[in-house]
Design a protein around this motif. Structure first.
Motif, short mmCIF file in Angstrom:
data_model
loop_
_atom_site.label_atom_id
_atom_site.label_comp_id
_atom_site.label_asym_id
_atom_site.label_seq_id
_atom_site.Cartn_x
_atom_site.Cartn_y
_atom_site.Cartn_z
N ASP A 162 0.96 -1.42 -0.12
CA ASP A 162 0.09 0.04 -0.16
C ASP A 162 0.87 1.33 -0.02
O ASP A 162 0.47 2.12 0.10
CB ASP A 162 -1.02 -0.11 1.11
CG ASP A 162 -0.26 -0.49 2.54
OD1 ASP A 162 0.87 -0.58 2.52
OD2 ASP A 162 -0.96 -0.74 3.38
N PHE A 163 2.19 1.12 0.20
CA PHE A 163 3.03 1.97 -0.03
C PHE A 163 3.40 2.80 -1.44
O PHE A 163 4.23 3.80 -1.60
CB PHE A 163 4.32 2.14 0.68
CG PHE A 163 5.05 0.87 0.23
CD1 PHE A 163 5.88 0.84 -0.51
CD2 PHE A 163 4.81 -0.40 1.03
CE1 PHE A 163 6.65 -0.38 -1.15
CE2 PHE A 163 5.48 -1.63 0.44
CZ PHE A 163 6.45 -1.46 -0.47
N LEU A 164 2.71 1.80 -2.38
CA LEU A 164 3.14 2.35 -3.69
C LEU A 164 1.74 3.12 -4.25
O LEU A 164 0.77 3.29 -3.68
CB LEU A 164 3.34 0.97 -4.61
CG LEU A 164 4.31 0.15 -4.34
CD1 LEU A 164 4.28 -1.40 -5.20
CD2 LEU A 164 5.58 0.73 -4.61
N ASP A 165 2.25 3.87 -5.63
CA ASP A 165 1.38 4.81 -6.15
C ASP A 165 0.19 3.75 -6.57
O ASP A 165 0.31 2.94 -7.42
CB ASP A 165 2.03 5.46 -7.23
CG ASP A 165 1.00 6.59 -7.92
OD1 ASP A 165 -0.31 6.29 -7.79
OD2 ASP A 165 1.58 7.20 -8.81
N LYS A 166 -1.31 3.95 -6.26
CA LYS A 166 -2.20 3.11 -6.31
C LYS A 166 -2.79 3.42 -7.91
O LYS A 166 -3.55 2.90 -8.41
CB LYS A 166 -3.32 3.44 -5.40
CG LYS A 166 -2.91 2.86 -4.23
CD LYS A 166 -3.95 2.77 -2.99
CE LYS A 166 -3.51 2.12 -1.78
NZ LYS A 166 -2.36 2.79 -1.27
N ASN A 167 -2.19 4.34 -8.48
CA ASN A 167 -2.75 4.75 -9.92
C ASN A 167 -1.99 3.82 -11.01
O ASN A 167 -2.42 3.89 -12.18
CB ASN A 167 -2.30 6.30 -10.28
CG ASN A 167 -3.45 7.14 -9.22
OD1 ASN A 167 -4.48 6.95 -9.23
ND2 ASN A 167 -2.54 8.21 -9.04
N HIS A 168 -1.30 2.72 -10.50
CA HIS A 168 -0.52 2.14 -11.54
C HIS A 168 -0.79 0.64 -11.04
O HIS A 168 -0.81 0.22 -9.82
CB HIS A 168 0.80 2.29 -11.76
CG HIS A 168 1.32 3.80 -11.97
ND1 HIS A 168 1.12 3.86 -13.53
CD2 HIS A 168 1.63 4.92 -11.34
CE1 HIS A 168 1.42 5.23 -13.49
NE2 HIS A 168 1.49 5.88 -12.38
N PRO A 169 -0.82 -0.42 -11.88
CA PRO A 169 -1.15 -1.90 -11.48
C PRO A 169 0.13 -2.19 -10.75
O PRO A 169 1.38 -1.81 -10.89
CB PRO A 169 -1.22 -2.37 -12.81
CG PRO A 169 -1.00 -1.47 -13.94
CD PRO A 169 -0.67 -0.35 -13.38
N MET A 170 -0.05 -2.95 -9.69
CA MET A 170 0.79 -3.66 -8.87
C MET A 170 1.04 -5.11 -8.89
O MET A 170 -0.12 -5.73 -8.60
CB MET A 170 0.79 -3.16 -7.35
CG MET A 170 1.43 -3.80 -6.58
SD MET A 170 3.25 -4.34 -6.72
CE MET A 170 3.39 -5.87 -6.02
N PRO A 171 1.93 -5.79 -9.29
CA PRO A 171 3.00 -5.35 -10.16
C PRO A 171 2.73 -5.04 -11.62
O PRO A 171 1.69 -5.26 -12.09
CB PRO A 171 4.11 -6.33 -10.08
CG PRO A 171 3.16 -7.33 -9.98
CD PRO A 171 2.02 -7.25 -9.42
N GLN A 172 3.74 -4.31 -12.52
CA GLN A 172 3.36 -4.15 -13.73
C GLN A 172 4.32 -4.78 -14.63
O GLN A 172 5.69 -5.29 -14.15
CB GLN A 172 3.43 -2.82 -14.10
CG GLN A 172 2.88 -2.49 -15.38
CD GLN A 172 2.57 -0.79 -15.67
OE1 GLN A 172 3.37 -0.13 -15.14
NE2 GLN A 172 1.89 -0.38 -16.63
N HIS A 173 4.00 -5.56 -15.93
CA HIS A 173 5.00 -6.22 -16.68
C HIS A 173 5.44 -5.16 -17.62
O HIS A 173 5.06 -4.41 -18.12
CB HIS A 173 4.28 -7.37 -17.43
CG HIS A 173 5.27 -8.29 -18.05
ND1 HIS A 173 5.70 -7.90 -19.15
CD2 HIS A 173 5.68 -9.44 -17.62
CE1 HIS A 173 6.41 -9.12 -19.51
NE2 HIS A 173 6.47 -10.20 -18.48
#
Lengths: 517, 240
Positions: free
Chosen positions: A335-346
């Protein structure tokens, strides 16, 4: 335990289902794990006393902890739908490489000791009626041998009416074997290196730094543009986690250059991490949750340490499976990552998105020397997704290739997408002591490839998995094809991309060379 | 025989219900540690329900795998459903009208039922790969089913017991009263085999029937990035 003599299977027009040849692959199995590696992973260093009972108990525990395993062991009706679906069976004709027979090595022991019917019939001496099997030395030998002739690719699962997943049984069996002291050398050694150094290949930070600087020079020489390949840059937006083979193996490294060019053009700051300098997670291969979690947590720690907003994974099949489906479970919440991007991304999702938004200058004619086909890596195809659209894991890589190459051809329909054949070296089998298994397991893919080479003039096969790439560079020559046929998908992207400010196109470069001559 | 079959059926029904209930509870309560749908998979619950229905009613994966096994397996199951529906008449005093309307089809279904079971048995003998994976129990199971179907068919065609009396007997059992069962050897055989089948149901590969609904490769949605899979709250605590 040296490799025995064997004949390389002949390539025919079609993938034939062979008649069974019992015990044709009865081998000693891969090299056994060294005691220090076993200990690093928390396993006994050698086969323990009373291993039979321990294996039986561990089996009971495994079944109690996994709904899938329990359902898969109970549900098989022996219909035979999977018997001609495994590349190792098709390439070797050993019936124990038929998925159901591979499962039965485990299921028959489970039936005898862990089902009411098995326990009851055992008392009457009638457990043979339901295939009950005592846990003994020859079973252990079969387990060790045949559970290392499965690449956990899940092709059989696609065709099973109950979705029985042989890879879950393979993983459980390997984990039980590790727990009684019989680990596989290759996988335990690789995991030990990750624990001790940070990546599968044991590349220390200084070597990594060195390699990246060398690559920066290569790119500048080729394009005239300085592209930074940052390591451990605190405050970068993106943490790129690539398989460590990408740092120096061929053709992997050309793919890494491709990622760097794409990320450079995106204008978003990014970095590699020396702590998480490995995307792969061999904990999956040995079916051991503790190893899997420990390896996954490095990525979490690296992301926190570097304060990144997003995590992107490079071209690695099972790494993407673990990232996509397991990472949150093992090491979340992120939850510390930017939620506007898929986590994780390929990385393919990232590149595809830039192409869609016209943010990359591409010249597909730079790949005009190639007619390309695409190998769907098993873990990407059957155990993950891309782009959040159904079948995105098939369409996105192909869309990218078509944007950077003018000539693209698909292989036969029953060998691509969800029906794709494993390269033959996945799931912890990418080791020289299993070369015969790897060669024979590659037969279906080699057949499909050879057909498009002969009929449609295909010159290159792109892949998005480090294991596939290593396996094919070794296996292609065995089947009379050129090892350079296998390329990284992002190598094609890297070739076609024109960096901002880059003056010379390849054509001009060639013209210049001609003038000089 | 009245009392013998009464006891046998009560016992078999109890074993079947409790055994199956226990199995379903076991499947339900065993944790699914990771997200392992076989992809491409639907990303929503309705999608998953559709996928499961295609598997349960159409044997979609089997269709992709092998047309022979599919046609034999599907027609066998469909015929079995028709035949079983017809057997409702033995458990209701006044069966619903649709059961009678279905009767001609159900009676015809006995033939494909037996033909397909025989086909599946033949495959077990003739195809080397399937012979290799077959245990004695796999043959026995098919023999049993064929024997049940064949005894039923023979009664229907040539040697009919007093159907009304059979109905009285089973509706009686449902009300805990004992009515006379016709003295009829083929009927006894038919019922005995059925009792045995009920008894082994929760302990055999017949568990594929409840099992498929719990198969995580089929019943999980492909939405790990939207809804991270957290099987239990206490298991992993990475913030602690």
């Amino acid at each position: 335990m040296a490799n025995r003599e064997y004949t390389v299977p002949q390539l025919f027009k079609h993938i034939e289902t062979p008649k069974i040849e019992p015990n044709s692959m009865q081998l000693p199995g891969p090299f056994k794990a060294k005691s220090n590696h076993q200990q690093t992973l928390g396993f006994p260093s050698e086969l323990i006393d009373n291993w039979q009972q321990n294996a039986i108990d561990a089996m009971g525990q495994a079944v109690n902890q996994s709904r899938g395993l329990r359902v898969f062991l109970d549900s098989c009706v022996k219909c035979g739908a999977c018997t001609d679906k495994c590349h190792y069976y098709l390439g070797s004709a050993d019936p124990k490489n038929m998925p159901v027979a591979r499962q039965d090595l485990f299921r028959n022991v489970y039936r005898k000791y862990h089902t009411p019917a098995g326990r009851f019939l055992s008392k009457l001496g009638l457990d043979w009626l339901i295939g009950g099997q005592e846990m003994n030395r020859s079973v252990l030998d079969d387990w060790y041998n045949y559970y290392h002739q499965c690449s956990e690719c899940r092709r059989c699962t696609v065709y099973c009416p109950y979705g029985i997943d042989t890879s879950e049984i393979t993983m459980a069996a390997r984990n039980i074997m590790s727990q009684i002291g019989v680990g596989q050398k290759y996988s335990t050694e690789v995991i030990s290196k990750v624990y001790q150094v940070g990546n599968n290949l044991g590349l220390p930070e200084a070597a990594l730094q060195n390699t990246l600087e060398g690559l920066e020079e290569d790119i500048e020489e080729e394009t005239g543009i300085f592209v930074k390949l940052p390591l451990d840059q605190v405050g970068a937006d993106i943490l790129l986690v690539a398989p460590s083979a990408d740092f120096f193996a061929e053709p992997h490294v050309d793919g890494l250059i491709g990622y760097a060019k794409v990320l450079h053009e995106s204008g978003i700051s990014w970095t590699f991490s020396s702590k998480a300098s490995e995307a792969a997670n061999f904990g999956l291969f040995i079916g051991n949750e503790d190893s899997m979690r420990k390896i996954a947590l490095r990525i979490r720690e690296a992301a926190i340490d570097l304060g990144v907003k997003r995590i992107i994974f490079g071209e690695c099949g099972h790494a993407w499976r673990v990232a996509y489906n397991y990472l949150e479970t093992l090491a979340g919440p992120f939850d510390f990552l930017d939620k506007n991007h898929p986590m994780p991304q390929h990385i393919c999702e990232f590149t595809h998105d830039l192409i869609q938004r016209n943010q990359l200058t591409l010249d597909p004619s730079r790949n005009n020397d190639k007619t390309v086909t695409f190998h769907d890596s098993c873990n990407v195809a059957r155990a993950s997704n891309m782009g959040g659209i159904s079948g995105g894991q098939f369409s996105i890589p192909r869309d990218i290739i078509k944007a950077v190459c003018n000539r693209y051809v698909d292989m036969a329909k029953d060998t691509i997408h969800g029906a794709t054949f494993c390269c033959g070296g996945g799931g912890g089998l990418l080791t020289d002591d299993l070369m015969e298994v790897r060669v024979k397991g590659a037969l279906p893919r080699m057949t499909a490839l050879n057909n498009v080479v002969e009929e449609q003039g295909v010159t290159h096969m792109a892949a998005i998995c480090a294991i596939c790439k290593s396996q094919f560079s070794k296996i292609l020559p065995v089947y009379g094809m050129d090892m350079d046929m296998i390329v990284s998908l992002h190598q094609l992207v890297g070739t076609a991309i024109i960096l901002t400010g880059q003056k010379k196109t390849i054509h001009q470069k060639i013209e210049n060379q001609h003038r000089l001559l | 025989m009245n009392i013998f079959f009464a006891i046998a059926f009560y016992f078999a029904a109890a074993v079947m219900t409790l055994g199956l209930g226990h199995k379903v509870f076991q499947y339900w309560s065993t944790p699914a540690p990771f997200r392992i749908p076989i992809t491409p998979a639907p990303s929503t619950l309705p999608g998953v329900v559709l996928r499961m229905m295609a598997e349960v009613f159409l044997f979609k994966s089997l269709f992709k795998a092998n047309k022979w096994i599919w046609i034999l397996g599907w027609v066998f199951h469909a015929s079995l459903v028709l035949v079983l529906l017809q057997h409702i008449v033995y458990f209701q005093k006044q069966p619903a009208i649709w059961i009678y309307q279905l009767q001609p089809y159900s009676q015809l279904a006995a033939y494909p039922l037996i033909i397909c079971l025989s086909g599946l048995l033949l495959r077990r003998f003739l195809v080397d790969r399937i012979r290799y994976i077959s245990s004695p129990s796999d043959f026995i199971m098919l023999f049993f089913l064929i024997a049940i179907a064949l005894s039923g068919l023979l009664m229907m065609l040539f040697w009919q017991p007093n159907v009304f009396a059979v109905q009285q007997y089973f509706t009686g059992l449902l009300r805990l009263t004992l009515n006379p069962l016709p003295n009829h050897l083929l009927l006894y055989l038919h019922l005995l085999l059925v009792v045995f089948l009920l008894l082994i149901f929760p302990f055999s590969k017949l568990l594929h029937a409840p099992g498929i609904f719990f198969s995580p490769t089929l019943n999980q949605a492909d939405n790990a990035r939207q809804k991270p899979h957290r099987p239990s709250k206490t298991r992993f605590d990475n913030n602690g």
